[in-house]
Design an enzyme around this catalytic site. Structure first.
Site, PDB file in Angstrom:
ATOM      1  N   SER A 152       0.847  -1.193   0.000  1.00 21.98           N
ATOM      2  CA  SER A 152       0.000   0.000   0.000  1.00 21.98           C
ATOM      3  C   SER A 152       0.886   1.249   0.000  1.00 21.98           C
ATOM      4  O   SER A 152       1.803   1.355  -0.825  1.00 21.98           O
ATOM      5  CB  SER A 152      -0.939  -0.058   1.215  1.00 21.98           C
ATOM      6  OG  SER A 152      -1.945   0.906   1.132  1.00 21.98           O
ATOM      7  N   ARG A 222     -11.746   5.561  10.444  1.00 14.54           N
ATOM      8  CA  ARG A 222     -11.290   4.177  10.445  1.00 14.54           C
ATOM      9  C   ARG A 222     -12.371   3.213   9.955  1.00 14.54           C
ATOM     10  O   ARG A 222     -12.078   2.238   9.265  1.00 14.54           O
ATOM     11  CB  ARG A 222     -10.852   3.785  11.851  1.00 14.54           C
ATOM     12  CG  ARG A 222     -10.197   2.418  11.932  1.00 14.54           C
ATOM     13  CD  ARG A 222      -8.983   2.317  11.045  1.00 14.54           C
ATOM     14  NE  ARG A 222      -8.136   1.181  11.392  1.00 14.54           N
ATOM     15  CZ  ARG A 222      -6.951   0.946  10.853  1.00 14.54           C
ATOM     16  NH1 ARG A 222      -6.460   1.769   9.943  1.00 14.54           N
ATOM     17  NH2 ARG A 222      -6.241  -0.091  11.205  1.00 14.54           N
ATOM     18  N   ASP A 317      -8.614  -6.491  -4.754  1.00 12.65           N
ATOM     19  CA  ASP A 317      -8.239  -5.188  -4.181  1.00 12.65           C
ATOM     20  C   ASP A 317      -8.838  -4.090  -5.046  1.00 12.65           C
ATOM     21  O   ASP A 317      -8.382  -3.843  -6.163  1.00 12.65           O
ATOM     22  CB  ASP A 317      -6.710  -5.080  -4.124  1.00 12.65           C
ATOM     23  CG  ASP A 317      -6.228  -3.781  -3.477  1.00 12.65           C
ATOM     24  OD1 ASP A 317      -7.063  -2.885  -3.222  1.00 12.65           O
ATOM     25  OD2 ASP A 317      -5.013  -3.673  -3.239  1.00 12.65           O
ATOM     26  N   HIS A 350      -7.919  -5.235  -0.343  1.00 15.93           N
ATOM     27  CA  HIS A 350      -6.625  -4.570  -0.141  1.00 15.93           C
ATOM     28  C   HIS A 350      -5.869  -5.181   1.045  1.00 15.93           C
ATOM     29  O   HIS A 350      -4.646  -5.283   1.025  1.00 15.93           O
ATOM     30  CB  HIS A 350      -6.882  -3.081   0.089  1.00 15.93           C
ATOM     31  CG  HIS A 350      -5.645  -2.245   0.151  1.00 15.93           C
ATOM     32  ND1 HIS A 350      -4.771  -2.154  -0.907  1.00 15.93           N
ATOM     33  CD2 HIS A 350      -5.124  -1.472   1.138  1.00 15.93           C
ATOM     34  CE1 HIS A 350      -3.769  -1.347  -0.564  1.00 15.93           C
ATOM     35  NE2 HIS A 350      -3.963  -0.930   0.662  1.00 15.93           N
ATOM     36  N   ASP A 351      -6.598  -5.574   2.062  1.00 11.98           N
ATOM     37  CA  ASP A 351      -5.988  -6.176   3.248  1.00 11.98           C
ATOM     38  C   ASP A 351      -5.214  -7.456   2.944  1.00 11.98           C
ATOM     39  O   ASP A 351      -4.458  -7.926   3.795  1.00 11.98           O
ATOM     40  CB  ASP A 351      -7.071  -6.509   4.281  1.00 11.98           C
ATOM     41  CG  ASP A 351      -7.166  -5.460   5.372  1.00 11.98           C
ATOM     42  OD1 ASP A 351      -6.403  -4.480   5.315  1.00 11.98           O
ATOM     43  OD2 ASP A 351      -7.993  -5.634   6.273  1.00 11.98           O
TER      44      ASP A 351
END
Lengths: 378, 378
Positions: A152, A222, A317, A350-351
């Site tokens: 990232s 968040r 992602d 994405h994680d």
């Protein structure tokens, strides 16, 4: 399961020389907090720098003594026998300038005033981070890294290393990254920033002295972030439309599992992360765009690079999609550079770059074995 | 360009009979505000009900006298010679129960107290809306609609009409919808709700008497909404990474075009929309799930339907993707129903359902011509 690097201790480097930031402000001096794992070899050739993402820290692997649950954020990737094998490599994690985990940032005391920098801390960019990290490399007498890597925003730093210091890294490993943020990416960051700056407890960034934090804003930022880190499929697999109770209760209390998860993640984050740092980090993301100074031509921008590259993306992602990684790959190939590219099949979004995945880890292990075997050894 | 229906005037229907809502609360009486365009034929067979989405209203087409810029939200679709041709059809737009544009909702005065209902207004569901809309149909003496149609949450109402009143519509036109919300969809709604409910100016929903509105929360909710209504590609086409000034200015002021757009949209929305209505509407979205009472089997849930269907989706819609529309199509086909399905190539994201697109409008025009020609005529 491979073992961990075990108990680790953060170290602190004071950099007394000023650093002229991209925004034009000279930072008179600063501290960087970092950790290292493994042993630097006699040739000082086996060092790997790991750059962290938006909310990451220098605590990449291992745990703190007496705190068995304090595992580093990439402990599955870094350790003895793991893809980033600490039996082979000397691995460095560093908290970036502007951070809130020990390195100089908005919550640090400004020696000139004795108060936290707060909103007066200058904006920092990916380029600034790389130049600050180079001070750490100088201190550790590492002339050239075996690899600089990250996922990232960390991958953007690895890419920037290849441009700012082309001769100081043999390999750049750029994972789940992009050559710049799309308008959608910037839009999500802007919502997060507005959530923080319009929180009445933000006080224009001067919340420290008032004994409050813009907790509502941080929670929202968040929660939103977490949605963009996961894929729609991953969220359906993990939470579906499951209700905490058996039936809708027709109130604004939490009732779907996904609501519970997001609220929990938001609360946890607001308790550990500094709001001013969050603002600075998201702006650094927005600003990153090596092609900008080259009329938007990424191939021209990457002409300075000399490293070999591994670029990795994940199919689900949607924050930094495989198409964005392929832009980097194409621009590197246009310059005749050695590029390996792996598009990993994953539903994790994405994680995925943080998660154990056999294909992903096999690629990393194989590539880093090649990096190790080609090193100038004793 | 086809012409508009011209100047229009909203009407109000008072429904004096109680409506028992899905949440178990009986609403003693309520008002619905609506508009009509075109002329109801002698057989009363040419009526089309248009259901609005999250932030829509009864003002579908035309403009208000003396306000030439007050065009209805679907004025490109509805009018003389347009796909929903008001020379052929009698078209009805209605503000939903719980809304903030004239129909009874949280900002309406509760006759029992003389104060706005506020947080005491009961939660309403898509099923409740359909049952309330049926009161309007009764009043207008429309036994059976030629079609019930809508996009997004409006499409969900069209689908629900086919289940609650299978004999009261010939056609259901379900555009850019889904059979339920995914965990990601619910997650985005929850962030929006938390933005509103944690705004200090929300006062637990009792902000009316205090002369404030949770403006910060509404802005954030709308900014986030807009990101999900557009595709990544559409945002790049429209805004790219363009800066308002020539170079980054390293501050938290607006600097990218996309930031400016989102802030403007957020501000505009906060000035017109009621926060309690927004909460209720998003919960209605979250709750919609006709398959729930059938063990998750959508085909079983749709077995009651008798209408013919047109289902339309847009390739770049990631909020309610074509795959979600295909779930509806499959379940309808499983029941042997007549279904037309069009997956429209568009880069506009979810918002595409509101935009003029030759393929989309051709499909709508052709389908509605068929609807018209098959009507029992004089």
């Amino acid at each position: 399961m491979a073992e961990s690097v075990g108990a680790v201790t953060p170290q602190r480097l004071h950099c007394p020389e000023p650093l002229l930031l991209a925004c034009g402000v000279p930072l008179a001096h600063f501290d960087l907090v970092y950790e290292t794992y493994g042993v630097l070899n006699a040739q000082r050739s086996n060092a790997i720098l790991i750059c962290h993402a938006l909310s990451g820290t220098h605590h990449v692997a291992g745990h703190y003594a007496g705190q068995p649950r304090s595992s580093g954020w990439w402990d599955n990737m870094v350790g003895p026998g793991k893809p980033v094998d600490t039996n082979r490599f000397f691995v460095i994690g560093v908290n970036n300038l502007g951070g809130c985990d020990g390195s100089t940032g908005p919550s640090s005391l400004d020696p000139a005033t004795g108060h936290p920098y707060g909103p007066h801390f200058p904006f920092v960019t990916v380029e600034d981070w790389v130049r600050a990290q180079a001070r750490l490399a100088d201190h550790l007498q590492i002339a050239r890294f075996a690899a600089v890597m990250g996922g990232s925003l960390g991958g953007m730093q690895a890419l920037q290393w290849s441009l700012t210091y082309p001769e100081r890294l043999r390999h750049a490993i750029v994972i789940a990254a992009a050559p710049n943020l799309s308008a959608q990416n910037i839009g999500f960051n802007e919502v997060a920033r507005q959530a923080i700056t319009t929180d009445p407890d933000f006080y224009g960034g001067n919340y420290y002295a008032r004994g409050v934090i813009p907790e509502r804003g941080l929670r929202l930022a968040r929660m939103l972030g977490h949605i963009t880190y996961l894929s729609d499929d991953a969220m359906m697999e993990k939470f579906g439309r499951d209700l905490l109770a058996n039936a809708p209760h027709f109130s604004l209390d939490v009732e779907f599992e996904i609501e519970s998860y997001l609220r929990y993640q938001g609360k946890k984050f607001s308790e550990r992360f500094d709001a001013n740092t969050y603002l600075i980090m998201t702006k650094a993301l927005d600003y990153f765009d090596p092609a900008l100074a080259h009329g938007g031509h990424l191939s021209k921008a990457l002409a300075r690079a000399r490293a070999d590259f591994l670029v990795v993306s994940f199919t689900s992602d949607w924050r930094f999609s495989p198409a964005r990684s392929r832009e980097i790959v194409k621009a590197l190939l246009d310059n005749g550079l050695a590029v390996s590219y792996a598009e990993i099949d994953s539903s994790q979004g994405h994680d995925a770059f943080l998660m154990e995945n056999p294909d992903y880890f096999a690629v990393m292990q194989a590539y880093l074995t090649r990096v190790f075997e080609a090193l100038p050894h004793a």
